[in-house]
Design a protein around this motif. Sequence first.
Motif, mmCIF file in Angstrom:
data_model
loop_
_atom_site.group_PDB
_atom_site.id
_atom_site.type_symbol
_atom_site.label_atom_id
_atom_site.label_comp_id
_atom_site.label_asym_id
_atom_site.label_seq_id
_atom_site.Cartn_x
_atom_site.Cartn_y
_atom_site.Cartn_z
ATOM 1 N N ASP A 1 38.516 44.540 45.520
ATOM 2 C CA ASP A 1 37.964 45.869 45.908
ATOM 3 C C ASP A 1 38.866 46.979 45.520
ATOM 4 O O ASP A 1 40.072 46.955 45.833
ATOM 5 C CB ASP A 1 37.679 45.729 47.179
ATOM 6 N N MET B 1 38.355 50.217 47.302
ATOM 7 C CA MET B 1 38.675 51.043 48.278
ATOM 8 C C MET B 1 39.125 49.904 49.360
ATOM 9 O O MET B 1 38.342 49.413 50.157
ATOM 10 C CB MET B 1 37.100 51.528 49.075
ATOM 11 N N LYS C 1 29.547 47.999 43.163
ATOM 12 C CA LYS C 1 28.972 47.498 44.528
ATOM 13 C C LYS C 1 27.761 48.247 44.609
ATOM 14 O O LYS C 1 27.712 49.545 44.460
ATOM 15 C CB LYS C 1 29.926 47.647 45.639
ATOM 16 N N GLU D 1 39.474 42.011 49.661
ATOM 17 C CA GLU D 1 38.339 42.909 50.282
ATOM 18 C C GLU D 1 38.713 43.220 51.823
ATOM 19 O O GLU D 1 38.924 42.258 52.830
ATOM 20 C CB GLU D 1 37.162 42.171 50.195
ATOM 21 N N ASP D 2 38.660 44.583 52.374
ATOM 22 C CA ASP D 2 38.813 44.530 53.477
ATOM 23 C C ASP D 2 37.672 44.697 54.492
ATOM 24 O O ASP D 2 37.697 44.687 55.780
ATOM 25 C CB ASP D 2 39.513 46.188 53.758
HETATM 26 CA CA CA Z 1 36.499 48.203 50.938
#
Ligand code: CA
Length: 218
Positions: A51, A53, A100, A7-8
């Motif tokens: 995730d 993205m 999400k 997850e960024d």
């Molecule tokens: Ca993301």
Amino acid sequence: MRLLVVEDEPDLLSSLASVLREEGYAVDEAEDGEMGLQKALWTDYDAIVLDVMLPGINGFQVIERLRVRKKTPVLLLTARDQSSDRVRGLDSGADDYLPKPYDLPELLARIRALIRRSAGHPSATAQFGRVTIDFNAHRATLDGREIALTAREFALVGMLAQHRDRVFTRAQLYEHLFDESDDSSSNLLDVHVSNIRKKLGKNIIVTRRGLGYGIGCG
Ligand code: CA
């Protein structure tokens, strides 16, 4: 059980990792797809929360590249209402997806189900002599009486119980139970084994000389 969270968003990553650690999982973290893929190839995780993205290579690409080598279960976090994302995720090899923003209890339940299915043990409880292990509630009972286990103790006995026909080497147990952030005082495997035997009976964990540990009969 050891998980990887990719997850960024730093706040999301650290809060999700800490919730999962409270649940008794060992958790590694990755902030982008490249790092996530590297870790996923290097370590045998019980499941990966990924995730979609991400900067650099996105979640779909991570799964596609991972699937060439490994079948680690992957729960993909997609954007809400993007059915094309869900289709692409499943097509690229994700085992499950969750839009999400997700509901935390649902995320936890999906992770548990994913791990149970991949262990070939879809039932939520298992019986070993006088001992019953409830994988969902993280509870162990002896003759119907609940026995208090620490999160680490449950993680260890739950791991062995979920793979009842398997013997784990010490190295494999370390890999599945402790994460890269664990300090050396928390990973005293022998202490955990000894405490579990005191609580659930000395035969609940069997030692296979020269091989490792497996679940026995409480
Ligand atoms: Ca993301």
